[in-house]
Enzyme design. Sequence first.
Site, short mmCIF file in Angstrom:
data_model
loop_
_atom_site.label_atom_id
_atom_site.label_comp_id
_atom_site.label_asym_id
_atom_site.label_seq_id
_atom_site.Cartn_x
_atom_site.Cartn_y
_atom_site.Cartn_z
N CYS A 95 -20.34 -14.47 10.51
CA CYS A 95 -21.73 -14.37 10.95
C CYS A 95 -22.00 -12.96 11.51
O CYS A 95 -21.10 -12.18 11.73
CB CYS A 95 -21.99 -15.37 12.07
SG CYS A 95 -21.41 -17.01 11.73
N LYS A 122 -17.09 -9.83 -9.79
CA LYS A 122 -16.47 -10.53 -8.66
C LYS A 122 -16.46 -12.04 -8.88
O LYS A 122 -15.54 -12.73 -8.46
CB LYS A 122 -17.25 -10.19 -7.38
CG LYS A 122 -16.66 -10.74 -6.10
CD LYS A 122 -15.48 -9.92 -5.63
CE LYS A 122 -14.83 -10.48 -4.39
NZ LYS A 122 -13.43 -10.04 -4.26
C1 F6R Z 1 -8.41 -10.37 -8.90
C2 F6R Z 1 -9.52 -11.28 -8.82
C3 F6R Z 1 -9.67 -12.32 -9.87
C4 F6R Z 1 -10.11 -13.63 -9.19
C5 F6R Z 1 -10.42 -14.72 -10.24
C6 F6R Z 1 -10.76 -16.03 -9.60
O1 F6R Z 1 -8.43 -9.47 -7.86
O2 F6R Z 1 -10.29 -11.18 -7.93
O3 F6R Z 1 -8.51 -12.52 -10.60
O4 F6R Z 1 -9.07 -14.06 -8.36
O5 F6R Z 1 -11.49 -14.29 -11.05
O6 F6R Z 1 -11.85 -15.88 -8.73
P1 F6R Z 1 -12.15 -16.95 -7.58
O7 F6R Z 1 -11.03 -16.88 -6.61
O8 F6R Z 1 -13.46 -16.55 -7.04
O9 F6R Z 1 -12.18 -18.28 -8.28
#
Ligand code: F6R
Length: 595
Positions: free
Chosen positions: A2, A590
């Site tokens: 927050c 991301k």
């Molecule tokens: C590597 C990275 C990606 C994520 C993957 C899963 O640094 O960030 O390999 O780990 O795309 O993303 P989440 O954890 O958001 O499901």
Amino acid sequence: MCGIFGIVTEREQPLGPILIEAARRLTYRGYDSVGAATIRGSTVDLRKDVGRVDEVAARYNLAEMTGQRGITQLRWATFGEPSQVNAQPHLDSDGDIVGAHNGNVVNNVELRQLFMSEGLTVRSHNDGESCVHAVERYVNRGCSFVEAIRKAYDDLQGDYSYVVGRIDDDRLFAIKKGSGLVIGLGQGFNCISSDLPSILPLTRKIVRVLDGEIITLWADRVELRSVVDGSVIHREPETITETMDAVQKGGYPHFMLKEIHEQPQVAREVLHLLASSPEVDKVLDRIREARNVYFTGCGTSYHACLAGAVYFAQLAGKAVIPVVAPQFVPQYVPTLNAQDAGIFVSQSGETKDVLNALNAAETKGMTCFGLANVIGSTLTKTTAGWLPLCCGYEISVPATKTFTNQIVTFLFLAYRLGGRSTKELDSIPELMEHTIASVAPQVEAIAPQVNAWNDLYCLGYGSTYPMALEGALKLKEITYAHCEGMLSTEFKHGPLSAVSKGFPVLFAAGPEDVPLIVSGINEVTCRGGRAIVVGQEDSRLRANASDVIVIPGSNPQVASLLAVLPLQLLSYYMSVARGNDPDFPRNLSKTLTVD
Ligand code: F6R
């Protein structure tokens, strides 16, 4: 994570636009709800709700708010779902004190019960409200505000800071315990905030607050006191000269480096939260009795699943199947039934591959839990229960702090399931701090040498195997070099042919696996290769490796967590030396919401 902001002015004036702008400048921290309160004489004007800053500002006409003091808060839900009542700021029982917090009060559940049993009016499930009641209790008993905050400090466990004020007064009060807090000194006003971006458009003269300090803000002066003995603390203001971009990166050149350095603090916060979370027992009770248990994720989150499975086996004697989410569907979904349980791991909580696996598992009746950073994400809404990673916003595309908090969470769960005292894990944040500080110069010096190569290997064994995969992924992601992570013992079964003079091979050595790692090292060095080893101080590593990057002593599982830190730093320094932007690597996003 927050964000709070409070301002005290000389006289009643329009505060809405200032509060909206301050809130906008805290949005980088991540949030699901927004609120603002102004105090005018004997009235508190409080407006808050779930939503984006501009939406809530428009819906409640925050711009029209006036007062002599104002508070705004962005909430990132941990205690209590995102809702209007849980949004901050909060009022005390009779509505003459208003306050908001940042951080986590880990004994919130117990405190709420105590407050209700004492007849206080508790309206929400949010721990920010507990900060207000904790102060109210002592004010009701006749304490001065500063005295009440000092006493409440002993009651409110966790890492937090809060700002609070009451009607018919001309001050705001605040305290810092673990979460960030900075004072801004202006002409005709003073303000306080979780972070500089909300202060700098108003003034560049600031005072940094340290843990255990209580602040009283008037329009024309501020006073800092020690929470321990109430004594006044003198601190000279400083003038901030950096650009806003530099300030948002906390003085680091990139978000990735900032987030690497934030890892000890977010580990501290997640450990506090886990220690008091009722969800932990709920998850473990189900896992204990399940027929098969699966840990599922993608990319970095999958590597955390792999590590989690090793910890569950080694620390709790529980076999877990770690699996990459898309492969879970063809390989395991046909075998699932209601006796099975799993944890779906995702920083974003929106990765389509993970959600597909989750939906398929739920259709077969499996009990599905989530481990996610973004609260309010699909994963947190659709699982039977979930644990937050407590990392705040991770801006840099390469996951760093969310990975290590996934690891810390799995360690905690494995300790609990194995009946071990989780107190042992309390040293993790300090060990991480020590590791980052001690390895960074050496890693920075090695990076340009390794950068001469475009093909690399990163090897580990046992609990460091997932870290080798993670180190390799980070390298690929931000240096654009090829780096393969693998089990150290597999290297001789083929990849060894790649070794030539100077060829670098990275090793992550667990303290119990040194003899095996030394064999791998020698296979590389006797062919002219360069073996760069991350491990604890050990004469066998020193005698055989080309370079040893030393991490502090700990047990093998914690050692695996520490081993990933130099690998993160290596990829960062290599990326920067190649002229890449580690925060936004080409071709990557991301959050991957596509199949
Ligand atoms: C590597 C990275 C990606 C994520 C993957 C899963 O640094 O960030 O390999 O780990 O795309 O993303 P989440 O954890 O958001 O499901």
